[in-house]
Design a protein around this motif. Structure first.
Motif, PDB file in Angstrom:
ATOM      1  N   ASP A 321       0.869  -1.177   0.000  1.00  0.00           N
ATOM      2  CA  ASP A 321       0.000   0.000   0.000  1.00  0.00           C
ATOM      3  C   ASP A 321       0.907   1.229   0.000  1.00  0.00           C
ATOM      4  O   ASP A 321       1.391   1.653   1.045  1.00  0.00           O
ATOM      5  CB  ASP A 321      -0.892  -0.036   1.246  1.00  0.00           C
ATOM      6  CG  ASP A 321      -1.865   1.131   1.268  1.00  0.00           C
ATOM      7  OD1 ASP A 321      -1.743   2.035   0.407  1.00  0.00           O
ATOM      8  OD2 ASP A 321      -2.749   1.147   2.139  1.00  0.00           O
ATOM      9  N   THR A 323       0.258   4.202  -0.311  1.00  0.00           N
ATOM     10  CA  THR A 323      -0.310   5.413   0.289  1.00  0.00           C
ATOM     11  C   THR A 323      -0.184   5.379   1.822  1.00  0.00           C
ATOM     12  O   THR A 323      -0.471   6.377   2.481  1.00  0.00           O
ATOM     13  CB  THR A 323      -1.809   5.556  -0.060  1.00  0.00           C
ATOM     14  OG1 THR A 323      -2.535   4.499   0.570  1.00  0.00           O
ATOM     15  CG2 THR A 323      -2.059   5.529  -1.550  1.00  0.00           C
ATOM     16  N   ALA A 324       0.227   4.227   2.368  1.00  0.00           N
ATOM     17  CA  ALA A 324       0.276   4.090   3.836  1.00  0.00           C
ATOM     18  C   ALA A 324       1.518   4.766   4.394  1.00  0.00           C
ATOM     19  O   ALA A 324       2.562   4.810   3.737  1.00  0.00           O
ATOM     20  CB  ALA A 324       0.275   2.616   4.220  1.00  0.00           C
ATOM     21  N   ARG A 329       3.214  -1.970   4.653  1.00  0.00           N
ATOM     22  CA  ARG A 329       1.789  -2.254   4.804  1.00  0.00           C
ATOM     23  C   ARG A 329       1.211  -2.765   3.474  1.00  0.00           C
ATOM     24  O   ARG A 329       1.555  -2.259   2.417  1.00  0.00           O
ATOM     25  CB  ARG A 329       1.092  -0.961   5.222  1.00  0.00           C
ATOM     26  CG  ARG A 329      -0.298  -1.178   5.580  1.00  0.00           C
ATOM     27  CD  ARG A 329      -0.659  -0.545   6.883  1.00  0.00           C
ATOM     28  NE  ARG A 329      -2.108  -0.574   6.923  1.00  0.00           N
ATOM     29  CZ  ARG A 329      -2.831   0.365   7.417  1.00  0.00           C
ATOM     30  NH1 ARG A 329      -2.257   1.411   7.941  1.00  0.00           N
ATOM     31  NH2 ARG A 329      -4.124   0.261   7.421  1.00  0.00           N
ATOM     32  N   GLU A 330       0.326  -3.780   3.589  1.00  0.00           N
ATOM     33  CA  GLU A 330      -0.289  -4.344   2.370  1.00  0.00           C
ATOM     34  C   GLU A 330      -1.698  -3.801   2.190  1.00  0.00           C
ATOM     35  O   GLU A 330      -2.346  -3.448   3.167  1.00  0.00           O
ATOM     36  CB  GLU A 330      -0.466  -5.859   2.529  1.00  0.00           C
ATOM     37  CG  GLU A 330       0.792  -6.641   2.507  1.00  0.00           C
ATOM     38  CD  GLU A 330       0.522  -8.084   2.986  1.00  0.00           C
ATOM     39  OE1 GLU A 330      -0.627  -8.537   2.985  1.00  0.00           O
ATOM     40  OE2 GLU A 330       1.508  -8.731   3.352  1.00  0.00           O
ATOM     41  N   CYS A 331      -2.175  -3.794   0.954  1.00  0.00           N
ATOM     42  CA  CYS A 331      -3.568  -3.412   0.705  1.00  0.00           C
ATOM     43  C   CYS A 331      -4.460  -4.473   1.345  1.00  0.00           C
ATOM     44  O   CYS A 331      -4.198  -5.674   1.233  1.00  0.00           O
ATOM     45  CB  CYS A 331      -3.861  -3.382  -0.789  1.00  0.00           C
ATOM     46  SG  CYS A 331      -2.930  -2.128  -1.669  1.00  0.00           S
ATOM     47  N   HIS A 337     -10.154  -2.297  -3.265  1.00  0.00           N
ATOM     48  CA  HIS A 337      -8.837  -2.462  -3.872  1.00  0.00           C
ATOM     49  C   HIS A 337      -8.922  -3.383  -5.089  1.00  0.00           C
ATOM     50  O   HIS A 337      -8.334  -3.091  -6.129  1.00  0.00           O
ATOM     51  CB  HIS A 337      -7.848  -3.058  -2.865  1.00  0.00           C
ATOM     52  CG  HIS A 337      -7.349  -2.048  -1.861  1.00  0.00           C
ATOM     53  ND1 HIS A 337      -6.675  -0.914  -2.230  1.00  0.00           N
ATOM     54  CD2 HIS A 337      -7.424  -1.998  -0.517  1.00  0.00           C
ATOM     55  CE1 HIS A 337      -6.354  -0.212  -1.160  1.00  0.00           C
ATOM     56  NE2 HIS A 337      -6.803  -0.848  -0.093  1.00  0.00           N
ATOM     57  N   GLN A 341      -7.400  -2.356  -8.529  1.00  0.00           N
ATOM     58  CA  GLN A 341      -6.177  -3.073  -8.912  1.00  0.00           C
ATOM     59  C   GLN A 341      -6.371  -3.750 -10.264  1.00  0.00           C
ATOM     60  O   GLN A 341      -5.458  -3.778 -11.091  1.00  0.00           O
ATOM     61  CB  GLN A 341      -5.825  -4.123  -7.855  1.00  0.00           C
ATOM     62  CG  GLN A 341      -5.277  -3.523  -6.569  1.00  0.00           C
ATOM     63  CD  GLN A 341      -5.070  -4.560  -5.473  1.00  0.00           C
ATOM     64  OE1 GLN A 341      -5.513  -5.707  -5.600  1.00  0.00           O
ATOM     65  NE2 GLN A 341      -4.422  -4.161  -4.403  1.00  0.00           N
ATOM     66  N   LYS A 364      -5.885   5.213  -1.754  1.00  0.00           N
ATOM     67  CA  LYS A 364      -6.068   5.371  -0.309  1.00  0.00           C
ATOM     68  C   LYS A 364      -7.471   4.896   0.033  1.00  0.00           C
ATOM     69  O   LYS A 364      -8.440   5.322  -0.613  1.00  0.00           O
ATOM     70  CB  LYS A 364      -5.896   6.849   0.059  1.00  0.00           C
ATOM     71  CG  LYS A 364      -5.560   7.056   1.495  1.00  0.00           C
ATOM     72  CD  LYS A 364      -5.026   8.476   1.705  1.00  0.00           C
ATOM     73  CE  LYS A 364      -4.928   8.856   3.148  1.00  0.00           C
ATOM     74  NZ  LYS A 364      -4.331   7.909   4.050  1.00  0.00           N
ATOM     75  N   TYR A 365      -7.554   3.982   0.991  1.00  0.00           N
ATOM     76  CA  TYR A 365      -8.844   3.399   1.374  1.00  0.00           C
ATOM     77  C   TYR A 365      -9.845   4.516   1.697  1.00  0.00           C
ATOM     78  O   TYR A 365      -9.569   5.399   2.509  1.00  0.00           O
ATOM     79  CB  TYR A 365      -8.649   2.486   2.589  1.00  0.00           C
ATOM     80  CG  TYR A 365      -9.858   1.661   2.937  1.00  0.00           C
ATOM     81  CD1 TYR A 365     -10.370   0.736   2.038  1.00  0.00           C
ATOM     82  CD2 TYR A 365     -10.498   1.801   4.164  1.00  0.00           C
ATOM     83  CE1 TYR A 365     -11.483  -0.022   2.354  1.00  0.00           C
ATOM     84  CE2 TYR A 365     -11.611   1.040   4.490  1.00  0.00           C
ATOM     85  CZ  TYR A 365     -12.096   0.130   3.573  1.00  0.00           C
ATOM     86  OH  TYR A 365     -13.202  -0.625   3.883  1.00  0.00           O
TER      87      TYR A 365
END
Ligand SMILES: Cc1cc2nc3c(=O)[nH]c(=O)nc-3n(C[C@H](O)[C@H](O)[C@H](O)COP(=O)(O)OP(=O)(O)OC[C@H]3O[C@@H](n4cnc5c(N)ncnc54)[C@H](O)[C@@H]3O)c2cc1C
Length: 459
Positions: A321, A323-324, A329-331, A337, A341, A364-365
């Motif tokens: 991820d 944006t983290a 960190r993983e999506c 996603h 993706q 970003k979530y």
């Protein structure tokens, strides 16, 4: 222009598989026409399931056939093979696929050769070795499970209404859900709401006779909508008399008694297991790199790390991820996603075939919306918090805008509109699960299935 003939194999026909194949068939239209490219999609079912609609399908608000998308129709330039990939030898660019035909022929499966591999088999329920779980519990990931559960709940109400045995009645009216993520919370919220409504047609089953229990190991539910909205959801469910037990685990459901870690015991015929997912086990039958949790190690370009011509996304893939704030960190495994993706993945396969630079996946979530029954919901989207009717309305509008194809959108919208004009449907079609049972009896044979809900089994 593609450099040479490219055979693209997509394993999985869910969010990632279907959207990637759609993207590929659109972007490679010319090459497909000239025979320079070929897309094969291998998937066990001829449809993609729009999983966020499963709770509403269980509640009867959407017909089962409207929560699925027929793959042959939408992927009209792809070759759709109904079957399951059982192994992938990427070094040899070959996948082994078991189909209904190979089963009849008694062979191990057929081999499909490819040049580019897209692996998207999603996830399966993460279960634990809990006594009775494999024998008595049901999951909530497929349309069959959602409809089976709806029929089952209504049948339990019929049993409770007709039995003279208070123990049978109590067990029939006790519904235990394990796992407070969106699948479990929404499924419970929708089914409880449907069952509560249905009681008005029973002369001797009242809403307060039913026990709905949500068991969650952590100290919160619905982490997808944030802490505050998660707390609101607990309060709202408890207000509806739903017994939400946080920091509690299911320890056993053997002999049709749910035993919880707080010492309580509930005789029940319904245990729904929605306590998380794990990557599909077929990934372990490949020569591709997996992380410690069994997800495929991927780059932010959705390529499998260090392996040329292999791509992955969705629940099966560990995608960084970008944006983290925290490193590594993983999506998270969710549709938000998976859908985005799939678009980047489709584009990157095309870029790679054309020798162009690849795109990086960054999203970003945005938060989540959840329905908790008719006109009830909770949402947190881009920091905006909504409860009750507005959240439920947002849930419907958001998912209507997301469900694939105009055809599905129109059908779902028509169904919702009609449902607003008429009474809710509360019929159980449990016998659909054993369509030959009546004929077998009439023909003097022994039914191949036990009567599905023999009250004697219950306690
Ligand atoms: C009830 C429920 C509600 C949800 N609600 C939300 C929500 O509101 N918002 C949200 O963001 N997410 C939601 N999700 C999660 C979301 O649906 C998943 O994250 C998403 O489907 C992942 O996409 P995927 O393509 O990786 O997997 P899937 O969509 O599960 O697709 C995997 C596909 O691969 C196929 N397959 C499996 N094994 C093989 C094999 N060996 N060979 C070939 N094909 C195979 C499967 O049959 C399936 O078609 C929900 C999930 C559930 C269960």
């Amino acid at each position: 222009m593609v450099k040479e003939r490219a055979r693209i194999l997509v394993v999985g026909g869910g969010y990632v598989g279907m959207y990637t194949a759609l993207r590929l068939q659109r972007r490679l239209k010319r090459e497909l026409g000239r025979g320079e490219a070929e897309i094969t999609v291998v998937t066990p079912d001829p449809y993609m399931t729009y999983q966020p609609f499963l709770p509403e399908a269980a509640a009867g608000a959407i017909s089962p056939r409207h929560v699925v998308v027929p793959l042959r129709r939408v992927l009209d330039r792809c070759r759709v093979v109904i079957g399951e990939a059982t192994a992938v030898d990427h070094a040899a660019r070959t996948a082994t696929v078991r189909t209904p035909a190979t089963e009849e022929e008694g062979t191990d499966g057929r081999h499909i050769e490819y040049d580019e591999l897209v692996l998207a088999p999603g996830s399966v329920a993460r279960t634990l070795p809990i006594p009775g779980l494999a024998d008595h519990a049901i999951g909530f990931k497929t349309v069959e499970e959602a409809i089976g559960l709806r029929n089952h709940v209504l049948e339990q109400m019929d049993i409770a209404s007709s039995t003279r045995d208070p123990a049978v009645r109590d067990a029939a009216l006790t519904f235990v859900f394990v796992g407070g993520g969106y699948a479990g919370t929404e499924a419970l919220g929708e089914l409880e709401d449907m069952a509560r409504y249905a009681t008005r047609y029973y002369h001797n089953v009242r809403p307060e006779d039913m026990k709905w229990i949500l068991v969650e190991a952590s100290d919160r539910i619905l982490p997808e909508v944030g802490e505050e909205m998660g707390r609101y959801t607990v309060t709202e469910l408890r207000r509806r008399n739903i017994d939400v037990r946080l920091e509690t685990r299911l320890e056993s459901c053997a002999d049709r008694v749910a035993v919880l870690s707080d010492g309580s015991r509930f005789p029940t015929r319904t245990v729904v297991w929605t306590a998380g997912v794990k990557p599909h086990p077929v990934l372990a039958a490949t020569d591709l790199p997996l992380n410690e949790r069994g997800r495929l190690r991927c780059t932010a370009e959705l390529a499998v790390q260090g392996v040329p011509h292999a791509w992955a996304a969705g629940d099966a893939a560990a995608v960084p991820d970008v944006t983290a704030r925290e490193e590594g960190r993983e999506c998270a495994p969710n549709a938000q996603h998976a859908l985005r993706q799939a678009r980047v993945l489709g584009d990157n396969v095309v870029h790679s075939l054309r020798g162009e630079p690849l795109e990086t996946y960054a999203h970003k979530y945005a938060g989540s919306v959840a329905s908790l029954g008719l006109h009830k919901g909770v949402a947190q989207i881009y920091g905006r918090k909504l409860k009750g009717y507005p959240a439920w309305f947002m849930h419907r509008t958001y998912h209507l805008s997301r469900v694939p194809t105009f055809n599905r959108k129109a059908r779902v919208a028509a169904e919702w509109t009609l449902a607003g004009l008429f009474k809710r449907e509360i019929v159980s079609l449990g016998s659909l699960e054993h369509p030959r049972a009546e004929f077998e009896l009439a023909a003097g044979g022994k039914p191949s299935h036990d009567p599905p809900h023999n009250p004697k089994e219950s306690s």
